[in-house]
Design an enzyme around this catalytic site. Structure first.
Site, PDB file in Angstrom:
ATOM      1  N   GLU A  68       0.731  -1.147   0.007  1.00 60.54           N
ATOM      2  CA  GLU A  68       0.058   0.029  -0.048  1.00 60.54           C
ATOM      3  C   GLU A  68       1.106   1.235   0.024  1.00 60.54           C
ATOM      4  O   GLU A  68       0.412   2.269   0.171  1.00 60.54           O
ATOM      5  CB  GLU A  68      -0.896  -0.069   1.091  1.00 60.54           C
ATOM      6  CG  GLU A  68      -1.924  -1.104   1.359  1.00 60.54           C
ATOM      7  CD  GLU A  68      -2.922  -1.129   0.280  1.00 60.54           C
ATOM      8  OE1 GLU A  68      -3.150  -0.451  -0.619  1.00 60.54           O
ATOM      9  OE2 GLU A  68      -3.751  -2.223   0.299  1.00 60.54           O
TER      10      GLU A  68
ATOM     11  N   HIS B 129      -2.865   2.073   8.397  1.00 60.61           N
ATOM     12  CA  HIS B 129      -4.006   1.339   7.787  1.00 60.61           C
ATOM     13  C   HIS B 129      -4.004   0.179   8.543  1.00 60.61           C
ATOM     14  O   HIS B 129      -3.133  -0.387   9.215  1.00 60.61           O
ATOM     15  CB  HIS B 129      -3.604   1.002   6.346  1.00 60.61           C
ATOM     16  CG  HIS B 129      -4.738  -0.114   5.869  1.00 60.61           C
ATOM     17  ND1 HIS B 129      -5.731   0.086   5.512  1.00 60.61           N
ATOM     18  CD2 HIS B 129      -4.309  -1.378   5.418  1.00 60.61           C
ATOM     19  CE1 HIS B 129      -6.478  -0.974   5.088  1.00 60.61           C
ATOM     20  NE2 HIS B 129      -5.637  -2.013   4.972  1.00 60.61           N
TER      21      HIS B 129
ATOM     22  N   HIS C  24      -7.269  -3.096  10.228  1.00 65.20           N
ATOM     23  CA  HIS C  24      -8.213  -3.880   9.979  1.00 65.20           C
ATOM     24  C   HIS C  24      -9.004  -4.094  11.197  1.00 65.20           C
ATOM     25  O   HIS C  24      -9.449  -5.063  11.703  1.00 65.20           O
ATOM     26  CB  HIS C  24      -8.139  -5.409   9.476  1.00 65.20           C
ATOM     27  CG  HIS C  24      -7.321  -5.200   7.902  1.00 65.20           C
ATOM     28  ND1 HIS C  24      -6.677  -6.534   7.653  1.00 65.20           N
ATOM     29  CD2 HIS C  24      -7.298  -4.409   7.037  1.00 65.20           C
ATOM     30  CE1 HIS C  24      -6.178  -6.104   6.465  1.00 65.20           C
ATOM     31  NE2 HIS C  24      -6.491  -4.794   6.208  1.00 65.20           N
TER      32      HIS C  24
ATOM     33  N   GLU D 298     -17.187  11.417  23.425  1.00 62.68           N
ATOM     34  CA  GLU D 298     -16.029  12.129  22.837  1.00 62.68           C
ATOM     35  C   GLU D 298     -15.742  12.077  21.583  1.00 62.68           C
ATOM     36  O   GLU D 298     -15.143  12.803  20.957  1.00 62.68           O
ATOM     37  CB  GLU D 298     -14.740  11.888  23.921  1.00 62.68           C
ATOM     38  CG  GLU D 298     -15.129  12.040  25.283  1.00 62.68           C
ATOM     39  CD  GLU D 298     -13.903  12.421  26.206  1.00 62.68           C
ATOM     40  OE1 GLU D 298     -12.827  11.782  25.508  1.00 62.68           O
ATOM     41  OE2 GLU D 298     -13.927  13.043  27.183  1.00 62.68           O
TER      42      GLU D 298
ATOM     43  N   HIS E  46     -13.201  -3.717   4.272  1.00 69.27           N
ATOM     44  CA  HIS E  46     -11.648  -4.011   4.355  1.00 69.27           C
ATOM     45  C   HIS E  46     -11.070  -3.474   5.552  1.00 69.27           C
ATOM     46  O   HIS E  46     -10.304  -4.229   6.435  1.00 69.27           O
ATOM     47  CB  HIS E  46     -10.976  -3.426   3.251  1.00 69.27           C
ATOM     48  CG  HIS E  46      -9.441  -3.775   2.987  1.00 69.27           C
ATOM     49  ND1 HIS E  46      -8.929  -3.965   1.949  1.00 69.27           N
ATOM     50  CD2 HIS E  46      -8.719  -3.316   3.882  1.00 69.27           C
ATOM     51  CE1 HIS E  46      -7.661  -4.139   2.063  1.00 69.27           C
ATOM     52  NE2 HIS E  46      -7.417  -3.721   3.219  1.00 69.27           N
TER      53      HIS E  46
HETATM   54  O1  2HA Z   1      -0.646  -4.878   3.941  1.00 71.00           O
HETATM   55  O2  2HA Z   1      -3.538  -4.530   4.843  1.00 71.00           O
HETATM   56  O3  2HA Z   1      -4.434  -3.704   2.531  1.00 71.00           O
HETATM   57  C1  2HA Z   1      -1.715  -5.628   3.880  1.00 71.00           C
HETATM   58  C2  2HA Z   1      -3.086  -4.823   3.846  1.00 71.00           C
HETATM   59  C3  2HA Z   1      -3.486  -4.400   2.352  1.00 71.00           C
HETATM   60 ZN    ZN Z   2      -5.685  -3.962   4.602  1.00 69.02          ZN
END
Ligand code: 2HA
Ligand code: ZN
Length: 293
Positions: free
Chosen positions: A139, A162, A164, A192, A233
């Site tokens: 990414e 990023h 999940h 908050e 995602h």
């Molecule tokens: O790096 O999360 O979106 C692995 C991920 C790709």
């Molecule tokens: Zn990801």
């Protein structure tokens, strides 16, 4: 002592002048954050990635900035369409592609890299890390597009993250994916929330990750939001510091958790819009007025 001995001695002294990179605060921050995110269950397997723009002078206390280990091409993007000229010469510490957050703390030199953006879209110059021949996160182009977008809004932005997060992801399946309605629901879940992310959250529909398209779309959202949900995602966050960025995602995740714990139950109480207005007035924050009401 002969001349060459003098040169060798001087060389060793120069080497000795660098501090141990493993003791650098930015390496420690990456290790701690990855371990924390793994522990929270947000970054299974190779899920998630972080890039953190560093101060050249600070990095120079630990690494010889003239020593490029190798050059790494940018992956997953059409170089002709991807221009990161504004970031040329900037140094980032970044997680590696295919690497597990779980393993970063025990082996930062394999799982992390310190890279400098090379001129003319020639990829990045590796200054440290990715010891096993590794590369930057898949990414990485999206991260760079987001850095460029956020720096235009906030010149002090340094971190793109990023992840999940479990409940945020769960909420994607049961809540409509409309920015106003999704942000409003999150704001209702903890007092908050509206103060922490008064601009709300941006949302992208499900898209193929690791591409120019999702990078451009995320960066466009980042003009208005520090948080962008990638439907089904995960989430992207941006901030000045690791704490700010982590804290943003953590707050969304907490709100999503409350939502998922209560969505199937009759709602008896809520934080109403009038209460939220009192909060933003008290804290003096600019908020997305059109997301209320
Ligand atoms: O790096 O999360 O979106 C692995 C991920 C790709
Ligand atoms: Zn990801």
């Amino acid at each position: 002592m002969g001349f060459m001995d003098e040169v060798r001695k001087a060389g060793k002294e120069i080497k000795r002048a660098f501090n141990d990179i493993l003791s650098a605060p930015f390496v420690k921050e990456m290790c701690d954050t990855c371990a924390n995110m793994y522990r929270l269950g947000w970054d299974e397997r190779n899920g998630g990635n972080i890039s953190y723009m560093l101060d050249e002078k600070e990095v120079g206390e630990y690494l010889d900035l003239n020593n490029v280990i190798r050059t790494i091409p940018l992956m997953g993007v059409n170089a002709a369409e991807f221009d990161c000229t504004p970031l040329v010469g900037k140094i980032f510490i970044v997680t590696g592609t295919g690497k597990y957050f779980k393993n970063v703390k025990d082996d930062p030199e394999t799982n992390l890299g310190i890279v400098r953006i090379a001129p003319a879209n020639k990829g990045v110059e590796l200054l440290w890390g990715f010891k096993d021949g590794g590369r930057t996160t898949s990414e990485f182009p999206t991260h760079m597009m987001c850095h460029m977008a956020r720096l235009k809004v906030d010149p002090e932005n340094r971190v793109i993250m990023h992840s999940h997060p479990t409940h945020t992801l769960a909420m994607n399946y049961v809540h409509e994916l409309d920015e106003k309605s999704f942000s409003h629901t999150l704001w209702e879940m903890c007092t908050e929330c509206i103060v922490v992310f008064p601009e709300g959250v941006g949302i992208l529909p499900w898209m193929l990750c690791g591409t120019n398209e999702i990078g451009e779309a995320t960066a466009r959202k980042m003009r208005d939001f520090r948080l962008v949900v990638w439907a089904m995602h995960g989430i992207y966050g941006a901030g000045k510091t690791m704490d700010e960025t982590f804290g943003l995602i953590e707050t969304v995740e907490k709100a999503a958790q409350i939502y998922m714990l209560t969505a199937h139950l009759p709602r008896i109480n809520t934080i109403n819009d009038e209460d939220m207005k009192k909060l933003v007035e008290l804290f003096g924050v600019e908020y997305r007025k059109d997301f209320l009401g």
